[in-house]
Scaffold this active site. Structure first.
Site, short mmCIF file in Angstrom:
data_model
loop_
_atom_site.label_atom_id
_atom_site.label_comp_id
_atom_site.label_asym_id
_atom_site.label_seq_id
_atom_site.Cartn_x
_atom_site.Cartn_y
_atom_site.Cartn_z
N GLY A 1 0.84 -1.19 0.00
CA GLY A 1 0.00 0.00 0.00
C GLY A 1 0.87 1.24 0.00
N ASP B 1 10.93 0.35 5.18
CA ASP B 1 11.61 1.51 5.78
C ASP B 1 12.84 1.09 6.58
OD1 ASP B 1 9.73 3.16 4.63
OD2 ASP B 1 8.63 3.53 6.49
#
Length: 176
Positions: free
Chosen positions: A11, A38
């Site tokens: 997403g 991340d």
């Protein structure tokens, strides 16, 4: 050894993947490790003028994501379950899609539940501002790029229309 199950969340930024990961970890009956994009891309050495020791920043990013893909496989090979928090975009140059397709080919016989995490653009913008740690406009740019793949997910959850608990429960019902 039995392969660990992989829940792959795809997403755009601020769609709620990290929060959904935490909710899933609360309700799943067995432990799941989080492998987040991340984590891998934030550990890249800072680039000076876009380069680090002659390697451009984009190449470093792709190297980090490739390392993440190998880590997903390694965890599953060890029998460990993982939730992948990732953004795969449909970009013009095709590099990101090629890297993802290579990973998907490698994991084709692994137990994977693929999840498309969506949210309205208005809510994405609100979340970006409220979080305070996001590049404003990044989510909108990602929405315009589109997620890759566009379809073929096992389940789609909308974090704007459903609570995190409802999204997590829908995913759990879909797990193969």
């Amino acid at each position: 050894m039995k392969k660990g199950h992989i829940i792959w969340l795809n997403g755009v930024s601020s769609a709620g993947k990290s929060s959904l990961t935490q909710e899933l970890q609360k309700i799943l009956p067995v432990p799941y490790f989080c492998i987040g994009q991340d984590t891998f891309t934030d550990i890249i050495a800072p680039c000076v003028s876009g380069y680090f020791n002659g390697i451009d920043g984009d190449s470093l990013w792709y190297m980090a994501v490739d390392a993440m893909y190998h880590t997903i496989k390694a965890y599953s090979d060890m029998g460990l379950n993982v939730i992948v928090d990732h953004v795969v975009l449909n970009q013009d140059d095709g590099k990101e899609q090629n890297l993802f397709n290579s990973c998907r080919d490698t994991l084709k016989n692994y137990p994977i539940t693929s999840v498309k995490v969506i949210c309205s653009l208005e809510e994405l913008k609100r979340r970006e501002v409220n979080r305070g740690d996001r590049d404003i406009g990044n989510a909108e740019w990602q929405v315009k790029q589109g997620l890759y793949p566009l379809d073929g997910y096992d389940v789609v959850v909308d974090t704007n229309e459903m609570s995190l608990q409802e999204c997590a429960e829908n995913i759990c019902k879909t797990i193969k």
